[in-house]
Design an enzyme around this catalytic site. Structure first.
Site, short mmCIF file in Angstrom:
data_model
loop_
_atom_site.label_atom_id
_atom_site.label_comp_id
_atom_site.label_asym_id
_atom_site.label_seq_id
_atom_site.Cartn_x
_atom_site.Cartn_y
_atom_site.Cartn_z
N GLU A 141 10.85 15.27 15.75
CA GLU A 141 11.14 15.24 14.31
C GLU A 141 10.28 16.32 13.64
OE1 GLU A 141 10.02 11.56 12.42
OE2 GLU A 141 11.73 11.68 11.08
N LYS A 193 0.84 -1.20 0.00
CA LYS A 193 0.00 0.00 0.00
C LYS A 193 0.87 1.24 0.00
CE LYS A 193 -1.92 2.54 3.25
NZ LYS A 193 -1.83 3.90 2.68
N CYS A 197 13.55 10.56 6.76
CA CYS A 197 13.55 10.01 8.12
C CYS A 197 14.94 10.09 8.74
CB CYS A 197 13.05 8.58 8.11
SG CYS A 197 13.79 7.60 6.81
N GLU A 199 10.64 0.88 9.98
CA GLU A 199 11.66 1.91 9.78
C GLU A 199 10.95 3.22 10.05
OE1 GLU A 199 13.26 4.81 8.57
OE2 GLU A 199 13.36 4.09 6.49
#
Lengths: 332, 843
Positions: free
Chosen positions: B439, B234, B342, B308
């Site tokens: 983040e 997906k 990331c 991840e």
């Protein structure tokens, strides 16, 4: 598209509007603090031009600008008056007049930045270029190896200046760099500069023979401290000539030197710059690393002999939409 | 020279000067005029000759638009090799973030669609597996070739849909995609040889993010197919288009239907995929928040999981670094893909002595960056993917300023149409600032300083994440000292954001677990062969009686007739025998139900203390592998010394004299195995295209909790503790609940074997009281759980707190006496992280 602010003036090759770099005492702490990480510099060199693209009228304009930055050069053992004269004629009128008119730039002063020859042809070139505003540059210090005794190299500079050369391209003693004898390197360059007098001095580092990028960076500093007006990569006779990696190391040194002293030093990559695309890459590098001021002939030159021919063809393609042929353009 | 001549020269000079002055004036006027014209106004060649500005350099998008048009700008699911409309007829829009314009609409996947896709993948599985290594390699090779053949279309569609600069999609994303399939075509080819003890998992579910839509697809699909799995993927809601072009490519190369299925949709679609019972593994890349949800959703299902997740990666600059190269490194670290990476180097840690210089250089560099239309070939920063992301960036930067950070942005302004955010530095930031912890996922970097290498490492590790780090120094001694000390899956020395299919990528801590790329990445898509061979074995024996519930038995006597001397068994924490905090003991019955002894009833505080003690045993990991081997051999030697005594006790536990002897003999054998492995579980040096030594190091995970099974009270204990210790972990063990005395007897062996205090801690007691504390503990890096499935579920649920790694043994019952099933590389792999350290070289 938003980019950096525009601040421009047009400068000719002999417009000495900037104060000359007077040099400074040799400061070894600055020389020895130079770092150059080869892998990182290679990555930047690989992407600096990939990050930018210049197309259409922008490309045509940039290529015209590139012409004004060329030190049109002949440094061959078989140079004679006839080919030097032909070169000078080309320097005055590097692009066909009809092509300039088609590009809408008939009024622009388009001629090369200089003509660069051996000492023995300085007189010929000076005569041929009289009134053009194009200076003659001479390679006058035992070019290309620079290994004739220093007094003779000094004499050669004196003779070239006497013959009317307004720019002197000197070569350095590579062994001083390789042995890190910075004082000797400094003294040699400073002596040349003194002899040059009003003639502007370009110091050829012969980067392809200096072993490491770190050495290139350190030699750049010493050359600037000793009063060079320009630092230049290569004689064109080394097996590795002007690479973007050398360009990055040297332009970064120029930037740092200006931060330290306030003086702007010029840069001249030479050797191996053959295509219009090569010249655009170098212009991008200058614009990105040093800024727009270094896109004018008092601070930037290409040492090139065949570059002009390719630029002419690209300009014609832009103008007509048809790929051009070499024989449609007057040869140098 | 005559006077006359001199005058003439002067005259001529004056004339020349006049002419030149005039020329210059005219030129300056022209330049001023050109510069004054508004941006976007037509420029002539002459104008640009004066301004030497960049012009627009748009990448052609006609082919991409023609492709969208050919699909009627509407895409269905790709299931079983065909385009399948959504079962409930729902579609959603995907748009171009730079122009805020709709590109196409895409099917919204329902649970029924997911079922259909998983069924198709399941149906394709036997054929795909039967195809064999070479057959699968041919398909992967064909995918790589086709990506190359259509690379520009992929790049343009990617930039249209995501907003990333065409330079990046063209020069970085798509070439890495092709490289990933090439590399894994190779792994497919040699799987039988290189992965001979492993088999495919089956149907794999994969959920990928929007920041590198096609690249993340490649990272997921290539290893899954190479290892013989079929899959349902997906894509992210914001960026579905390149995956759909990829689906088309699968059809073009004739990939068997059902091997790759692509369904689109939002979080609900992803959840349906995660929850599907026929999916054997979930691979996810995305936020830590969603990763946590997936961890909880899959807890206890036996699904394999790789995550991840987010990062707040340090970018460490030492004073001897090549600062100009550092500046370009920062550009690649945080202004790559608009900072929506990331592993973005989002925390600059700079040695105080060079901080002002670096800041000056960075600011100068930022002034020359260009932002705008992603398809323009001369921009550095494109569009932020979606309005909500832009809001989040803006909000966090404001919060940073409110907390005292100084903001610096270039003097030029951003385009006002489309979603753009300028490159930004926040200085005057400390670890306590919000922006230094969370983040931001945008082109915003924080700037902090440090004084010493030690402090740099401490600051670098002062984060809940551990995805990547970048270290800049010209001193190799320093760089190679620092790299292993940073808790991150990837450390780049003098480079940043460098990726390759041959090198594993993945996180420590809350950045997730599992690796993608390299040999280490293959293990995410396989299981040990013995598990398949033992498929019809019953699962774990159900736990029988509660410990301590059996009837009291007769006190035993000694040969002399005197009563035996009472023996007090304690916990073993920090190298010492320790009474349980609570002051309760539990009676331990033998096989016949008669009491065999008592053990301390540990509680949460004992677990707390044991974890603390384990953290104190840092020297264990830092010591040499040779030393660890010696100590493991010494443990075996001392165990042999007490063989008779332990065998007797175990015989009484198990009610089988032969079993006691065998248990001890096998335990000695297994200690030898891990003593042998301690200095042989080598890392790799990967063959990446960069001129670099890329070292894949096996690092200990840190502090491990181990919950032992009831059976084989000594052998299982040794089989689990052995690999953990051999690889340098510090361990807190909860021994067999039914037969804890085997472990407590073992601590006397440990006491004579030079094992450093804290390296191995034993807490006895009720599993139900101890395991939750261990699994919930935020300073425990991994839990191995070998017990009943309901406990496994609890461990996996609790692990979501700090995203600790877990290894729960929920498959067929393991034969602890078998080396194939209960010793060796699989155990060592579970006990280690693979850290990839990139060290480019060249002078």
């Amino acid at each position: 598209m938003i980019g950096s602010a525009i601040e421009r003036t047009l400068v000719g090759p002999m417009d000495h509007t900037l104060p000359r770099n007077p040099g400074m005492p040799l400061a070894l702490d600055h020389v020895e603090a130079v770092q150059a990480n080869t892998s990182a510099i290679e990555r930047r060199a690989a992407t600096v031009f990939a990050r930018r693209s210049v197309k259409k009228q922008w490309q045509a304009a940039w290529l015209l600008k590139a012409i004004t930055l060329i030190d049109l050069t002949t440094l061959a053992g078989d140079d004679t008056e006839s080919n030097v004269l032909r070169l000078c004629a080309k320097a005055r009128r590097p692009v066909r007049a009809d092509l300039l008119a088609a590009l809408g730039v008939a009024d622009l002063p388009i001629h090369t930045g200089a003509v660069c020859v051996y000492h023995s042809h300085v007189k010929t070139a000076v005569r041929a270029l009289e009134g053009s505003g194009i200076p003659v540059a001479a390679v006058s210090t035992g070019f290309p190896a620079g290994l004739t005794p220093l007094p003779q190299r000094i004499e050669e500079i004196r003779a070239s200046v006497g013959d009317g050369a307004q720019e002197i391209d000197i070569v350095v003693t590579r062994s001083h760099v390789l042995r890190h004898d910075w004082q000797a390197l400094y003294d040699e360059i400073a002596a040349c500069r003194e002899t040059c007098g009003d003639a502007h001095m370009k110091t050829i580092l012969a980067t392809g023979e200096l072993g490491t990028l770190r050495n290139v960076g350190r030699a750049s500093w010493v050359a600037m401290m000793a009063g060079s007006d320009f630092i230049k990569t290569s004689t064109g006779k080394e097996s590795i000539n002007a690479t973007l990696e050398f360009g990055l190391v040297m332009t970064r040194a120029i930037r740092a030197y200006e931060e330290l002293t306030g003086f702007k030093v010029g840069f001249k990559p030479a050797g191996g710059i053959r295509t219009a695309k090569d010249s655009l890459a170098w212009l991008v590098l200058m614009k990105e690393e040093l800024g727009d001021r270094w896109l004018e002939p008092d601070l930037f030159r290409f040492g090139a002999s065949t570059l002009l021919a390719d630029i002419e063809r690209q300009l014609e393609f832009f103008s007509t939409g048809r790929y051009s042929a070499h024989h449609h353009h007057p040869m140098a | 020279m005559s006077e006359h001549r001199t005058e003439a020269l002067e005259d001529e000079g004056k004339k020349k000067k006049k002419k030149k002055d005039k020329e210059r004036r005219r030129a300056e006027e022209a330049a001023a005029e050109a510069a004054a014209r508004p941006a976007g106004a037509p420029r002539t060649v002459a104008d640009v000759f004066h301004t030497m500005e960049y012009g627009p350099a748009p990448e052609e998008d006609t082919v991409a638009n023609a492709w969208l048009d050919a699909h009627g700008r509407r895409f269905d699911h790709y299931i079983g090799g065909a385009w399948v409309p959504p079962s409930d007829g729902a579609y959603f829009d995907t748009s171009n973030p730079a122009r805020m314009s709709k590109l196409a609409e895409v099917a919204q996947g329902s649970t029924a669609d997911v079922d259909r896709a998983v069924a198709a993948a399941k149906a394709a599985l036997p054929g795909w597996r039967a195809l064999g290594c070479h057959g699968r390699a041919r398909y992967l090779y064909a995918i790589a070739r086709h990506i190359q053949k259509h690379h520009r279309l992929f790049a343009v569609v990617e930039s249209l849909d995501n907003g990333k600069p065409i330079r990046e999609s063209r020069d970085i994303d798509v070439p890495l995609v092709a490289r990933h399939f090439y590399h894994h075509a190779g792994w497919a080819q040699i799987m039988d040889e290189e992965m001979r003890d492993y088999v495919p998992l089956g149907v794999v579910g994969q959920v990928i993010p929007w920041n590198f839509p096609l690249l993340m697809l490649a990272w997921k699909i290539a290893p899954a197919l190479a290892m013989g799995n079929t899959l349902v993927l997906k894509p992210a809601e914001y960026t579905p288009l390149t995956a759909l072009r990829f689906a088309e490519l699968c059809a073009e190369i004739g990939l068997p239907p059902g091997v790759v299925n692509i369904i689109n949709g939002d979080g609900k679609t992803g959840a349906a995929l995660v929850d599907h019972p026929d999916v054997k593994k979930i691979a996810f890349t995305g936020s830590t928040g969603v990763g946590r949800i997936i961890r909880k959703a899959t807890a206890g299902t036996g699904k394999k999981l790789s995550l991840e997740l987010g990062g707040k990666s340090p970018f460490v600059v030492f004073e001897d670094a090549d600062l100009d190269s550092v500046v370009e490194g920062v550009v690649d670290a945080i202004w790559f893909n608009q900072g929506q990476v990331c592993c973005a180097g989002s925390r600059i840690l700079c040695q105080e002595s060079v901080a002002p210089r670096l800041l000056d250089k960075l600011r100068a560099r930022m002034e020359r960056m260009r932002i705008g239309e992603p398809l323009d070939k001369a921009i550095d920063i494109g569009a932020i993917v979606a309005p909500v992301q832009l809001e989040q960036i803006t909000k966090l930067v404001q919060q940073g300023q409110d907390e005292g950070a100084s903001l610096w942005q270039p003097s030029w302004s951003c385009p006002t149409e489309g979603l753009f955010y300028p490159p930004t530095i926040l200085s005057d930031v400390s670890p306590a600032s919000t922006v230094a912890q969370v983040e931001i996922f945008g082109p915003v970097v924080t700037f902090m300083t440090f004084r010493t290498p030690k402090e740099a490492i401490a600051l670098a590790n002062n984060t809940r994440y551990g995805l990547a780090a970048s270290v800049w120094s010209e001193n190799l001694n320093l760089a190679l000292d620092v790299a292993p000390k940073i808790k991150a899956g990837t450390v780049w020395v003098n480079c940043t954001n460098v990726f390759d299919a041959a090198a594993g990528f993945g996180g420590y801590r809350e950045s997730g677990y599992g690796r993608e790329g390299g040999k280490e990445g293959l293990f995410e898509y396989v299981k040990p062969r013995w598990i398949e061979d033992a498929a019809d074995r019953p699962p774990h024996a159900p736990t029988k009686s509660e410990v301590g519930m059996s009837a009291p038995s007769e006190p035993s006597t000694t040969p002399s007739g005197l009563p035996p001397i009472d023996r007090t068994t304690k916990l073993y924490v920090g190298g010492k025998q320790k009474r349980p905090d609570w002051g309760y003991s539990i009676e331990v019955p033998g096989a016949d139900g008669s009491p065999l002894g008592e053990v301390g009833r540990g509680n949460r505080k004992d677990i707390r203390d044991a974890v603390e003690a384990a953290h104190g045993a840092r020297g264990w990991a830092a010591g040499t592998a040779h030393l660890r081997a010696q100590i493991l051999y010494y443990l075996a030697e001392n165990l042999a010394e007490r063989q008779g005594e332990l065998a007797g006790r175990i015989a009484r536990m198990l009610g089988d004299p032969a079993a006691g002897t065998r248990e001890v003999e096998l335990s000695i054998d297994r200690l030898f195995t891990y003593a042998a492995w301690a200095d042989k579980y080598d890392g790799l040096v990967h063959q990446t295209p960069l001129r670099s030594v890329t070292i894949a190091m096996n690092e200990p995970i840190g502090v491990m909790g181990i919950v032992c099974p009831n059976e084989h009270p000594l052998l299982a204990f040794v089989s689990l503790v052995g690999p953990a210790l051999a690889t340098g972990n510090a361990v807190v063990v909860i021994p067999s609940e039914r037969h804890p005395l085997a472990a407590t007897d073992f601590y006397q062996v440990m006491e004579t074997s030079d094992l450093p205090p804290g390296a191995l801690n034993i807490v006895t007691g009720h599993r139900s009281e101890l395991v939750p504390t261990l699994a919930n503990h935020d300073d425990v890096d991994q839990v191995w759980y070998f017990g009943p499935p309901e406990g496994a579920r609890e461990v996996e649920l609790a692990s979501a707190g700090n995203m600790k790694r877990t290894w729960c043994d929920v498959g067929p019952r393991r034969d602890w006496t078998s080396d194939r099933e209960s010793a060796g590389r699989e155990f060592l792999r579970q006990a280690t992280h693979v850290k990839n350290i990139w060290v480019p070289y060249g002078e």
